[in-house]
Enzyme design. Structure first.
Site, mmCIF file in Angstrom:
data_model
loop_
_atom_site.group_PDB
_atom_site.id
_atom_site.type_symbol
_atom_site.label_atom_id
_atom_site.label_comp_id
_atom_site.label_asym_id
_atom_site.label_seq_id
_atom_site.Cartn_x
_atom_site.Cartn_y
_atom_site.Cartn_z
ATOM 1 N N ASP A 1 69.970 -11.356 -22.436
ATOM 2 C CA ASP A 1 70.195 -10.757 -21.112
ATOM 3 C C ASP A 1 70.599 -11.854 -20.122
ATOM 4 O OD1 ASP A 1 69.974 -8.122 -19.669
ATOM 5 O OD2 ASP A 1 68.615 -9.247 -18.393
ATOM 6 N N HIS B 1 71.331 -3.176 -10.795
ATOM 7 C CA HIS B 1 72.630 -2.512 -10.885
ATOM 8 C C HIS B 1 73.037 -1.934 -9.528
ATOM 9 C CE1 HIS B 1 73.216 -2.113 -15.437
ATOM 10 N NE2 HIS B 1 72.218 -2.956 -15.239
ATOM 11 N N HIS C 1 67.655 1.762 -18.407
ATOM 12 C CA HIS C 1 67.729 2.089 -16.986
ATOM 13 C C HIS C 1 67.469 3.581 -16.835
ATOM 14 C CE1 HIS C 1 68.925 -1.825 -15.383
ATOM 15 N NE2 HIS C 1 69.496 -1.984 -16.568
ATOM 16 N N ASN D 1 61.713 -3.209 -19.246
ATOM 17 C CA ASN D 1 62.453 -3.429 -18.006
ATOM 18 C C ASN D 1 63.331 -2.236 -17.683
ATOM 19 O OD1 ASN D 1 62.394 -6.568 -19.280
ATOM 20 N ND2 ASN D 1 61.751 -6.292 -17.172
ATOM 21 N N ALA D 2 63.209 -1.735 -16.449
ATOM 22 C CA ALA D 2 64.027 -0.629 -15.947
ATOM 23 C C ALA D 2 63.898 0.615 -16.818
ATOM 24 C CB ALA D 2 65.493 -1.054 -15.825
ATOM 25 N N GLY E 1 68.378 -11.154 -14.483
ATOM 26 C CA GLY E 1 68.814 -11.649 -15.786
ATOM 27 C C GLY E 1 68.079 -12.921 -16.136
ATOM 28 N N HIS F 1 66.414 -3.635 -23.384
ATOM 29 C CA HIS F 1 65.418 -4.543 -22.800
ATOM 30 C C HIS F 1 64.085 -3.810 -22.521
ATOM 31 C CE1 HIS F 1 67.146 -3.074 -19.044
ATOM 32 N NE2 HIS F 1 68.138 -3.944 -19.045
#
Length: 384
Positions: free
Chosen positions: A283, A152, A205, A229-230, A311, A226
């Site tokens: 994603d 991002h 995130h 992830n993050a 992605g 997700h």
């Protein structure tokens, strides 16, 4: 490409789909048929008692399951919604999804300028009025933790305010269905305002501690974005967001089952712990060389200009197949992970996710390799 209404002009509104195996969402039924009437399932019945005199469609010995639902997808066929928030991009995205058994999607806009976020909501609002394959818009950011920004754009990340949320909701006019935020930077008043508007809140995130994440789930966050992830991981002295998801009684989590975003063993462990709370997303992004998000394909995934994982190149049938073949999830359950469970998160499981009497006739036909052969939305069946 221009949007196409996917239907067969010769198919009657009432017909019988037979010679197929039905994965209904509760059972696997062989030698059964679907009776479709005016876009809904009128009956699921054994072929031996199926009424005669109706128009019939030969299922060609294929499998039939509820239409797949992808709650996080960014683009397809060279059109990236996060760069081009237009009807054309939405047409490419929904059309590609339909050809891969996916009858409903949330087009996703990652962290971007407020101008672009508004444009995404405007485009989604207009497109949705005529194209039921778009279930709404998923805003992934900009209210995230920069420590876990992933691919991002840092310059657009900021903390939310109620006033800013009110403006997004005004522009969306109901099109905003899901939002990914970091719970540790989301004020309770912001979460409450979004929930009041019917927006599904997903933690992502995020560098939240276990306590912060658990508080988020207790104050309106329904899911995590997700998984792995993050986000803050599970550690012995700090369970983080992953640990909070595992430990919560009701929080759902999406996962990218491509073997790149997380190891298949991690998918298997998560499935054992979360059971019906784990669902599949793609994603998926596409090639892009303009705007704030520029991606290039690298083998079976995409990276940004810095080489950061950005992605997937998944379709939902591929994710289902990976769960069945690589994770060891029974096929019927893997199908539910991509249909019923996301429908539950959106509160649509009284309409979608089952092949049952009264449900919308959204379904797909596929072979033993999970290759999509035909898709129907509201009973309008298209062979690919």
């Amino acid at each position: 490409m221009p949007y196409t209404h996917f239907h067969s002009p010769t198919l009657p509104v009432r017909y019988l789909l037979r010679n197929c195996t039905l994965y209904t969402g509760t059972s696997v039924l062989r030698h059964h048929a679907l009776l479709i009437d005016t876009g809904r399932i009128e009956a699921v019945l054994p072929e031996v008692v199926a009424p005669t005199g109706l128009s019939e469609v030969d299922g060609r010995g294929l499998n039939v399951a509820p239409g797949l639902l992808d709650l996080q997808v960014y683009g397809a066929e060279g059109r990236l919604f996060s760069v081009q928030p237009t009807a054309d991009a939405l047409a490419a995205l929904t059309g590609f999804a339909f050809r891969h058994g996916t009858t409903g999607v949330l087009a996703t806009m990652p962290t971007n300028s407020l101008t672009m976020m508004h444009a995404a909501l405007e485009a989604g609002k207009e497109f949705q009025r005529h194209h039921p394959g778009l279930l709404g818009i998923h805003l992934e950011g900009p209210y995230i933790n920069p420590v876990k920004k992933g691919a991002h754009q840092q310059e657009f990340i900021h903390a939310p305010t109620v006033a800013e949320i009110d403006e997004l909701l005004r522009v969306a006019d109901g099109a905003l269905r899901m939002m990914t935020l970091a719970p540790e930077i989301t004020p309770p008043a912001v979460a409450a305002r979004l929930r009041e508007a019917g927006v599904v809140l997903s933690a992502g995130h995020s560098n939240a501690t276990y306590t912060e994440a658990t508080q988020g789930f207790s104050s309106g966050f329904a899911a995590a974005t997700h998984l792995f992830n993050a986000m803050s991981g599970l550690q012995g002295r700090e369970p983080g967001l992953v640990g909070a998801v595992y430990d919560h009684a009701a929080a759902q989590a999406s996962i990218i089952a491509d073997g790149v975003h997380c190891d298949f063993a991690s998918v298997r462990i998560s499935k054992k712990l979360l059971q019906e709370r784990l669902f599949l997303i793609t994603d998926a992004v596409t090639e892009s060389q303009q705007g704030a998000y520029r991606f290039r394909r690298q083998a079976d995934h995409f990276v940004d200009e810095q080489g950061t994982l950005a992605g997937s190149a998944l379709t939902l049938p591929q994710a289902v197949r990976n769960c069945a073949e690589q994770v060891g999830v029974p096929l019927a359950e893997a199908l539910r992970m991509a249909s019923l469970y996301p429908a539950r998160l959106l509160g649509l499981d009284d309409e979608l996710g089952y092949l049952e009497t009264g449900y919308t006739a959204d379904f797909w036909l596929f072979d033993e390799e999970l290759t999509t052969v035909a898709t129907a939305r509201a009973g309008k069946l298209v062979w690919h």
